[in-house]
Design a protein around this motif. Structure first.
Motif, short mmCIF file in Angstrom:
data_model
loop_
_atom_site.label_atom_id
_atom_site.label_comp_id
_atom_site.label_asym_id
_atom_site.label_seq_id
_atom_site.Cartn_x
_atom_site.Cartn_y
_atom_site.Cartn_z
N ALA A 1 105.01 6.55 13.75
CA ALA A 1 106.34 6.45 13.14
C ALA A 1 106.28 6.57 11.62
O ALA A 1 107.31 6.41 10.96
N CYS A 2 105.11 6.83 11.06
CA CYS A 2 104.96 6.91 9.61
C CYS A 2 105.64 8.17 9.08
O CYS A 2 105.39 9.28 9.57
N LEU A 3 106.49 8.00 8.10
CA LEU A 3 107.24 9.12 7.54
C LEU A 3 106.31 10.15 6.90
O LEU A 3 106.60 11.35 6.88
N CYS A 4 105.18 9.69 6.39
CA CYS A 4 104.22 10.60 5.78
C CYS A 4 103.67 11.60 6.81
O CYS A 4 103.20 12.68 6.45
N GLY A 5 103.77 11.25 8.08
CA GLY A 5 103.25 12.12 9.13
C GLY A 5 104.21 13.21 9.56
O GLY A 5 103.85 14.05 10.39
N VAL A 6 105.41 13.23 9.02
CA VAL A 6 106.37 14.27 9.40
C VAL A 6 105.90 15.64 8.91
O VAL A 6 105.90 16.63 9.64
#
Length: 490
Positions: free
Chosen positions: A113-118
């Protein structure tokens, strides 16, 4: 926020791991640690989002995403970046009783769910969590927190898995007198005997248990409540009883020749015997199911099946095949599985990595089940017949005639999940069960139909993750605290 441009400047670097061909020579943990400077860089990658999905712990389309414990991830990532490990530890322990466990065995719902992973790769949240708690022990920060005042209330916790330990830890810190009963010879439940040592070193569990003992929790092993101690005796001696006995009824296979055939074991029995023999004698006692020089077939593609793959390879098996009933998941997210949903993708876990290194191929066979079991005159298994499965036009998942295949098999391990709690413990306390054979409670509640008796963990919610068990234990402890004192400040 430590470094506003950190996520642009630094790439993801996970903790180093030993080479598969090296690590299969022993049962030691195979993950290392990053240097302090490298760990600071990983902390700097946290974007401190306006809405940190990493700590949301929400359900999307029936799947959890984000940390169920609602860990304060951006806060302790910032502290890691600044080198303030004591402050990072204080924030981590505010929501997680046992980060040394989740930092090793959790599938990291936070990272998916980490935004950096988008658009890039997620922050190394799980690795940083483990680094924080291990630094806490190494630097002497993890000292016994003994309650200054004690109540006159006594609580019995039955089962010492992650939910039971979380319950016990919370209630003891509240000042209640807590006794934990464990049917095995060692404390830890699923953590001790359901997870192999190379994934969770048992000295890590003992370290935590010793700390809890110093804090006042009493542990009694080799006692099976409901058999060795009648339920009514326990209810008379304690003001509240919390049942955290897990979901230990294994799901069996339905195959011709299955009954009375030797050489077939459930994964929980296989892993338990293996770990106990390893801890007792480093396998010298021979009291374990040995896969050496055997053709092994494992039914089940989940974490437990993978643990079995890694274990039989360390034994020196001749071959290993892992059967998965469902089709192979895609290698990348599909359009109907967007972020921040849990990614339904195919992953190669440590056991499969080791099988590829040893045998040159992935051990998994998808859309496959067992049709028949063959055995010799001594009723010992010799081979199995598999058959492929597929969806028909009515979307039914059915066997495909003509796809039968014979596979050599000297050892068959069933890791097909669980079907609820053991019946004897429910009958002993006269508990109502759900259709899933879990103990029935009101939604969001932990009290059973018997006054003063509570339940938490897999026994209540069904087979799940260690992080969910800890969350259940914490929530149950708050409800029990309110029951005992009429209020709770947890």
């Amino acid at each position: 926020m430590g470094k506003a441009t950190g996520f642009l400047e630094y790439n993801r670097h996970e903790t180093p791991v030993r080479d598969p061909l090296e690590r299969i020579q022993d049962f030691d943990e195979f993950h290392g640690m990053l240097s302090e400077e490298d760990r600071k860089e990983q902390g700097a990658r946290c974007m401190n989002c306006g809405v940190p999905f990493c700590q949301s712990g929400m359900m999307l389309h029936g799947m959890a995403t984000g940390c169920p414990l609602h860990n304060l991830i951006p806060e302790w990532n910032d502290e890691v970046y600044h080198g303030n490990m004591w402050h990072a530890l204080s924030r981590l322990l505010k929501t997680n009783n046992f980060p040394e466990f989740t930092g090793r065995v959790c599938p990291a719902l936070c990272e998916v769910a980490c935004l950096c992973g988008v658009n890039n790769s997620p922050v190394t949240i799980k690795d940083s969590e483990l680094a924080i708690i291990e630094a806490g022990f190494a630097k002497g920060y993890m000292q016994p927190q003994i309650p200054e005042m004690r109540t006159d209330k006594k609580v019995a916790v039955v089962g010492s898995g992650p939910s039971g330990l979380a319950c016990a830890d919370m209630l003891n810190k509240r000042g209640h007198h807590v006794t934990v009963y464990e049917k095995h010879d060692r404390v830890g439940g699923l953590l001790m005997y359901g997870i192999p040592n190379m994934k969770l070193d048992k000295r890590i569990i003992d370290r935590r248990i010793n700390l809890m003992k110093e804090e006042g929790v009493r542990f009694i092993t080799n006692v099976n409540v409901g058999k060795d101690i009648p339920s009514d005796v326990l209810q008379e001696q304690f003001d509240a009883v919390i049942l955290c006995c897990g979901a230990e009824r294994p799901r069996d296979i339905q195959a011709e020749g299955r009954e009375n055939t030797k050489g077939i074991y459930f994964a929980v029995d296989f892993l338990t015997q293996n770990t106990k023999s390893y801890l007792d004698s480093n396998f010298k006692d021979g009291k374990f199911i040995n896969a050496k020089d055997k053709n092994v077939v494992i039914v089940g593609g989940g974490d437990t099946g993978n643990d079995c793959v890694g274990t039989v390879i360390r034994h020196g098996c001749k071959s290993v095949v892992q059967l998965e009933l469902m089709p192979k998941a895609p290698d990348t997210r599909s359009d109907d599985n967007p972020w921040p949903e849990y990614p339904k993708i195919c992953k190669v876990d440590y056991g499969q990595e080791e099988a590829i290194a040893v045998f040159g191929k992935d051990p998994r066979r998808y859309s496959t089940t067992i049709n028949r079991v063959f055995y010799n005159e001594d009723k010992m298994i010799t081979s199995i017949e598999t058959i492929r499965m597929a969806f028909d036009k009515q979307h039914r998942y059915l066997p495909v005639p003509g796809t039968e295949e014979i596979i050599d098999c000297d050892l068959l391990i069933i890791a097909a999940g669980f079907t609820g709690c053991d019946q004897y413990i429910a009958k002993a306390f006269q508990l109502e069960l759900s259709p899933r054979n879990t103990v029935k409670t009101e939604d969001g509640k932990y009290a059973t139909n018997i006054p003063g008796v509570f339940t938490a963990g897999d026994m209540r919610r069904g087979q799940s993750l260690v992080v969910w068990a800890i969350e259940e234990g914490r929530a149950c402890a708050k409800e029990v605290d309110d029951f005992l004192d009429g209020y709770s400040n947890m």
